[in-house]
Design an enzyme around this catalytic site. Structure first.
Site, PDB file in Angstrom:
ATOM      1  N   GLU A 273      -3.042 -67.308 -26.805  1.00 25.06           N
ATOM      2  CA  GLU A 273      -3.819 -66.143 -26.387  1.00 25.06           C
ATOM      3  C   GLU A 273      -2.925 -65.100 -25.715  1.00 25.06           C
ATOM      4  O   GLU A 273      -3.210 -63.912 -25.765  1.00 25.06           O
ATOM      5  CB  GLU A 273      -4.934 -66.591 -25.434  1.00 25.06           C
ATOM      6  N   HIS A 294       3.756 -91.474 -35.761  1.00 25.00           N
ATOM      7  CA  HIS A 294       3.339 -92.172 -36.975  1.00 25.00           C
ATOM      8  C   HIS A 294       2.412 -91.314 -37.825  1.00 25.00           C
ATOM      9  O   HIS A 294       1.720 -91.837 -38.691  1.00 25.00           O
ATOM     10  CB  HIS A 294       2.691 -93.500 -36.590  1.00 25.00           C
ATOM     11  N   LYS A 405     -16.418 -62.573 -29.330  1.00 23.14           N
ATOM     12  CA  LYS A 405     -17.457 -62.754 -28.297  1.00 23.14           C
ATOM     13  C   LYS A 405     -18.564 -61.712 -28.473  1.00 23.14           C
ATOM     14  O   LYS A 405     -19.745 -62.013 -28.386  1.00 23.14           O
ATOM     15  CB  LYS A 405     -16.837 -62.582 -26.899  1.00 23.14           C
TER      16      LYS A 405
HETATM   17  O1  LIG Z   1     -14.091 -67.280 -17.633  1.00 22.02           O
HETATM   18  P1  LIG Z   1     -14.870 -66.621 -18.716  1.00 22.02           P
HETATM   19  O2  LIG Z   1     -15.097 -65.183 -18.456  1.00 22.02           O
HETATM   20  O3  LIG Z   1     -16.146 -67.350 -18.993  1.00 22.02           O
HETATM   21  O4  LIG Z   1     -13.999 -66.693 -20.016  1.00 22.02           O
HETATM   22  C1  LIG Z   1     -13.664 -67.896 -20.649  1.00 22.02           C
HETATM   23  C2  LIG Z   1     -12.693 -67.627 -21.765  1.00 22.02           C
HETATM   24  O5  LIG Z   1     -13.296 -66.621 -22.564  1.00 22.02           O
HETATM   25  C3  LIG Z   1     -12.529 -66.063 -23.610  1.00 22.02           C
HETATM   26  O6  LIG Z   1     -12.465 -66.917 -24.666  1.00 22.02           O
HETATM   27  C4  LIG Z   1     -11.186 -65.623 -23.168  1.00 22.02           C
HETATM   28  O7  LIG Z   1     -10.417 -65.245 -24.254  1.00 22.02           O
HETATM   29  C5  LIG Z   1     -10.490 -66.720 -22.411  1.00 22.02           C
HETATM   30  O8  LIG Z   1      -9.251 -66.269 -21.947  1.00 22.02           O
HETATM   31  C6  LIG Z   1     -11.351 -67.115 -21.258  1.00 22.02           C
HETATM   32  O9  LIG Z   1     -10.680 -68.085 -20.512  1.00 22.02           O
END
Ligand SMILES: O=P(O)(O)OC[C@H]1O[C@H](O)[C@H](O)[C@@H](O)[C@@H]1O
Length: 433
Positions: A273, A294, A405
């Site tokens: 990331e 293995h 997201k």
């Molecule tokens: O902590 P939050 O805001 O719930 O985010 C949780 C995760 O969300 C996304 O996938 C980001 O790319 C991550 O870097 C982050 O850790």
């Protein structure tokens, strides 16, 4: 943490980096170090994570978990950087704790149900972690967990700790129910937050030594200097970068300890990331010694020359002798212990890669304890920040993840996001039976 980069030198491996080229790269490392130090001094977004050994307050974390300090089980609800740091710590040290640590970092319905089944809810704590406070998976799982507690007649508000940002839906919820809450520190992205409340609430509930975690990290911080030849973390970050430039587009993380398997997951998020930007970055792979000798070793030794293999040597561990047998061919095992067998396999595998000219690097711990883990986590973060500077990318953002997201929220009717339209535009070429 010590780092041995000898098996990645051009005199051993191809791709490999020559000593001369490392001397030249060291000038860039010095510049990058100046940039990193400035970022730390000004608490800039991301760089601030490298200040956590001094900023994190263990007393504040212990006070927040005090109501559930005797919990028999702990459910951590979070995803990505809000789960993997905590899981790395509690999985690595699980033998030292009487608290069962459960992580809900997926929304696979059957898996979630299985994880919640049979937990002693009256004696179970809930640790909800989300920096943004809006992540759909985390919020959905938290609602499910609450529901399970309510159905069993257990007051979840007495047993929940929240770690989130200054504002947002999760912060509002914590305020509404007057839940003990901690703040994700400003300027610290999720994948760099293991050494803050984000990673350390779970460690505290499981009874681990928070001071030792931070001291180990602080020792690594002390070793950040302007030269890769003086700093294990920079040596790793610089060598990984140099090898990627020479064709090692894959970085396989291979701990030789079951307890560190989750560390490889954490590292994969950190590396992928942070560095996967602008068509650049090194793809993290995960394997476990000795088990994957293995399975994957064949590819690592004889497949495409596109890999760096990173071994983690766990150092001193509990041992167990191998019982004697009267079968002659197996007599050599009876003279050894499982630990000696593991160590011999580790060295043999490392040598086998070197003999085939395949670059590999060794991260050495003295043992798997809080101090060494703190150093390992901090060291890898510093290595990653250095690599990001060398690539010239923004290490601390993740726009590609944010895209998906938004598309997910759009699909579920959680707002108008143009990203969701792309789902309907999918190109199909289905072959049906
Ligand atoms: O902590 P939050 O805001 O719930 O985010 C949780 C995760 O969300 C996304 O996938 C980001 O790319 C991550 O870097 C982050 O850790």
């Amino acid at each position: 943490m010590n780092v041995d980069i000898g098996n990645a030198l051009a005199s051993v491996a191809s791709p490999g980096a020559s000593r001369d080229s490392l001397e030249r790269l060291d000038e860039q490392v010095a510049d990058a170090h100046e940039r990193i130090v400035a970022g730390m001094e000004h608490s800039e977004h991301g760089y601030e994570a490298l200040n956590l050994p001094e900023r994190t307050d263990p007393d504040e974390i212990r006070a927040a978990v005090e109501p559930v300090a005797d919990a028999e089980a702990l459910i951590t609800v979070g995803i990505g950087g809000s789960a993997l740091g905590a899981a790395t710590i509690t999985d690595a040290l699980a033998d030292e704790s009487d608290t069962e640590a459960v992580y809900l970092d997926n929304v696979d319905p059957k898996w979630v149900s299985n994880h919640l089944e049979g937990l002693p809810l009256e004696e179970t704590a809930i640790n909800v972690v989300s920096r943004s406070g809006t992540t759909a998976e985390t919020l959905a799982n938290f609602l499910v967990v609450r529901d399970v507690f309510e159905a069993a007649g257990v007051d979840w508000t007495e047993r929940t700790i929240v770690t989130t940002g200054e504002s947002g839906p999760l912060r509002n919820l914590a305020d509404r129910h007057d839940l003990p809450s901690l703040k994700v520190p400003d300027g610290v992205p999720g994948r760099f937050s293991a050494l803050s409340a984000v990673g350390m609430v779970a460690a505290a509930v499981c009874g681990h030594d928070l001071e030792a975690l931070l001291e180990g990290a602080a020792a690594e911080r002390e070793s950040l200097t302007g030269s890769l030849f003086d700093c294990p973390a920079y040596a790793y970050g610089a060598m990984a970068y140099a090898l990627d430039q020479r064709g090692a587009a894959v970085n396989a993380m291979v701990p030789y300890a079951e307890s560190l398997e989750t560390f490889a997951e954490w590292f994969a998020q950190l590396w992928a990331e942070s560095l996967g930007k602008d068509d650049l970055g090194q793809t993290p792979a995960r394997a476990l010694g000795v088990t994957d000798q293995h399975s994957q070793l064949q590819l690592y030794r004889a497949g495409p020359r596109d890999k760096l293999v990173t071994f983690v040597s766990p150092g001193e561990t509990d041992d167990r002798s191998i019982p004697d047998t009267d079968v002659d061919e197996l007599a050599y095992l009876g003279d050894a212990t499982l630990g000696e067998l593991l160590e011999a396999e580790f060295e043999a595998t490392e040598a086998s890669l070197a003999a085939a000219g395949r670059p590999n690097v060794r991260l050495e711990l003295e043992t798997v304890d809080e101090y060494e883990l703190g150093g390992l986590l901090y060291g890898m973060e510093a290595a990653c920040v250095l690599a990001g500077e060398l690539y010239g990318i923004n290490t601390f953002e993740q726009p590609a993840v944010e895209w998906a997201k938004k598309a997910t929220r759009g699909l579920l009717g959680g707002g108008n996001f143009e990203e969701a339209d792309a789902v309907a535009e999918k190109t199909e070429l289905r072959i049906e039976r």
